[in-house]
Design a protein around this motif. Structure first.
Motif, short mmCIF file in Angstrom:
data_model
loop_
_atom_site.label_atom_id
_atom_site.label_comp_id
_atom_site.label_asym_id
_atom_site.label_seq_id
_atom_site.Cartn_x
_atom_site.Cartn_y
_atom_site.Cartn_z
N PHE A 83 15.77 54.93 81.32
CA PHE A 83 14.89 56.06 80.46
C PHE A 83 14.25 54.96 79.45
O PHE A 83 13.03 55.04 79.16
N VAL A 84 14.96 54.11 78.93
CA VAL A 84 14.37 53.07 77.99
C VAL A 84 13.36 52.21 78.64
O VAL A 84 12.14 52.04 77.82
N ALA A 85 13.28 51.81 79.69
CA ALA A 85 12.38 50.91 80.40
C ALA A 85 11.22 51.86 80.63
O ALA A 85 10.02 51.26 80.42
N VAL A 86 11.29 53.05 81.32
CA VAL A 86 9.95 53.81 81.44
C VAL A 86 9.46 54.19 80.15
O VAL A 86 8.10 54.17 79.98
N PHE A 87 10.42 54.40 79.10
CA PHE A 87 9.81 54.95 77.72
C PHE A 87 9.06 53.80 77.12
O PHE A 87 7.77 53.90 76.64
N GLY A 88 9.47 52.61 77.26
CA GLY A 88 8.81 51.34 76.52
C GLY A 88 7.59 50.84 77.13
O GLY A 88 6.63 50.63 76.61
N LEU A 89 7.51 50.89 78.45
CA LEU A 89 6.41 50.55 79.30
C LEU A 89 5.33 51.49 78.90
O LEU A 89 4.21 51.50 78.79
N ALA A 90 5.63 52.86 79.06
CA ALA A 90 4.79 53.92 78.87
C ALA A 90 4.24 53.81 77.54
O ALA A 90 3.09 54.08 77.30
N ALA A 128 9.57 48.52 91.76
CA ALA A 128 8.41 47.81 91.30
C ALA A 128 7.60 47.80 92.27
O ALA A 128 6.36 47.94 92.17
N ASN A 129 7.88 47.32 93.62
CA ASN A 129 7.09 47.00 94.61
C ASN A 129 6.41 48.35 95.08
O ASN A 129 5.40 48.69 95.23
N PHE A 130 7.27 49.63 95.30
CA PHE A 130 6.87 50.66 95.52
C PHE A 130 5.66 51.28 94.28
O PHE A 130 4.72 51.91 94.74
N VAL A 131 6.13 51.12 93.18
CA VAL A 131 5.26 51.59 92.29
C VAL A 131 3.69 50.80 92.22
O VAL A 131 2.65 51.40 92.12
N PHE A 132 3.73 49.54 92.37
CA PHE A 132 2.65 48.79 92.45
C PHE A 132 1.64 49.14 93.58
O PHE A 132 0.44 49.42 93.44
N TRP A 133 2.16 49.11 94.94
CA TRP A 133 1.62 49.64 95.93
C TRP A 133 0.99 50.98 95.96
O TRP A 133 -0.17 50.98 96.44
N THR A 140 30.76 57.84 86.80
CA THR A 140 29.86 58.64 86.01
C THR A 140 29.47 57.79 84.68
O THR A 140 28.38 57.94 84.49
N GLY A 141 30.39 57.23 84.19
CA GLY A 141 30.10 56.34 83.01
C GLY A 141 29.00 55.24 83.17
O GLY A 141 28.00 54.99 82.49
N TYR A 142 29.47 54.54 84.32
CA TYR A 142 28.36 53.42 84.85
C TYR A 142 27.15 53.84 85.05
O TYR A 142 26.07 53.35 84.67
N SER A 143 27.01 55.02 85.82
CA SER A 143 25.66 55.57 86.22
C SER A 143 24.86 56.04 85.15
O SER A 143 23.53 56.15 84.92
N SER A 144 25.48 56.68 84.05
CA SER A 144 24.99 57.10 82.94
C SER A 144 24.11 56.05 82.24
O SER A 144 23.18 56.08 81.70
N ALA A 145 24.93 54.83 81.93
CA ALA A 145 24.44 53.88 81.43
C ALA A 145 23.17 53.13 82.07
O ALA A 145 22.26 52.92 81.59
N PHE A 146 23.42 53.28 83.37
CA PHE A 146 22.16 52.64 84.34
C PHE A 146 21.08 53.98 83.93
O PHE A 146 19.63 53.55 83.97
#
Length: 315
Positions: free
Chosen positions: A295-302, A94-99, A284-290
């Protein structure tokens, strides 16, 4: 010449196929051309997405394909949302995205406003400004990594020239305080031209008669900027922010090339954490959930942002 080429193609087409095509409607012909592309997109994008969703509910590890796969339910999601390291990575992202967005929007719009004045040689300077955007991220990362070298890099010497600080007294990529700003500077240098192009398109779309009417009403240049230029260019600015926000949220290549997430975990954005979980720890399962959470965060905010953009366009 095009007619002759079309005739030659028609003559080479088998009669049976030609008769079948002649009997199709325009919509059927359109679907005939679109269907292969849609099938390819479904195979490349949609199938991996659903496969990742399925894996996110398991304990699957890609380096142990022969082990039994167990369904763990929502345990992966629960562990991710309660992991403090994940939240630190999200905060860093979030810090990178903002600045980066703030700097790229401010500098990009300023450059677009200057170039829109159409001064002498503006085409040449526009081309020069666009050069960073044309380069490969790998080239840009290695180039700036060399510039940031404390002993032989030019960046430290330029800072020293203006501030008087010894060039070897600080290291951009090795400092906890400076490493995030080193990446922000590089991303801003590379992608500000992209924002400038979108803003320039917005400025060029404003009709001249509006400014002429404002001059008749004796509106000052400052008043014209705040009442005409900025409001009418705002949808384009917001569109540039949307595009760059989505891309910077997924920022990986520049961070990986410059710092690899270091020093420590100072510049470890969400994509770097995802890569380590998937291809270093092989969870792999853990990283897939992440990945699904990102994806949901980006899609929702967009989606929320696009609704705000549509409201601005309707004003």
């Amino acid at each position: 010449m095009l007619d002759r080429a079309a005739e030659a193609m028609a003559l080479k087409t088998p009669r049976k196929l030609a008769k079948k095509v002649e009997g199709l409607s325009d919509r059927a012909v359109a679907w005939l051309f679109i269907t292969p592309t849609m099938a390819l997109l479904l195979a490349i994008n949609i199938f991996p997405l659903f496969w990742a969703i399925g894996l996110s509910f398991t304990n699957y590890r890609a380096n142990r394909p022969n082990e039994a796969i167990e369904n763990v339910g929502l345990r992966n999601y629960e562990r991710i949302l309660t992991d403090p390291d994940i939240w630190i990575a999200m905060q860093t992202t979030a810090n990178f995205v903002f600045w980066t967005i703030a700097l790229q929007t401010l500098i990009g719009f300023s450059l677009a406003f200057l170039i829109d004045r159409k001064f002498r040689g503006h085409a040449f300077w526009t081309t020069i400004i666009l050069v960073p955007m044309m380069l490969s991220p790998a080239v840009v990362g290695n180039f700036w990594r060399f510039l940031y070298q404390p002993q032989i890099g030019l960046f430290n010497y330029i800072v020293s020239f203006f501030t008087g600080i010894p060039p070897s007294s600080f290291e951009m990529l090795g400092s906890v305080q400076l490493a995030p700003w080193a990446i922000i500077i590089v991303d801003t240098w590379m992608w500000t031209p992209y924002v400038m192009l979108i803003c320039l398109a917005g400025l060029r779309s404003i009709p001249d008669y509006i400014y002429e009417a404002a001059e008749v009403d004796r509106a000052s240049p400052w008043r014209q900027f705040w009442s005409i230029t900025l409001p009418m260019a705002l949808p384009f600015i917001m569109l540039a922010v949307l595009f760059r926000g989505i891309e910077n949220f997924k920022m990986f290549d520049m961070v990986n090339l410059l710092t690899g997430g270091g020093p420590g975990s100072t510049t470890e954005v969400a994509s770097i954490t995802l890569k380590r979980e998937a291809f270093e720890k092989w969870r792999t399962g853990y990283s897939s959930a992440f990945a699904i959470i990102l994806f949901v965060a980006v899609f929702g905010l967009a989606n929320i942002y696009v609704k705000a953009l549509n409201r601005v366009k309707q004003r």
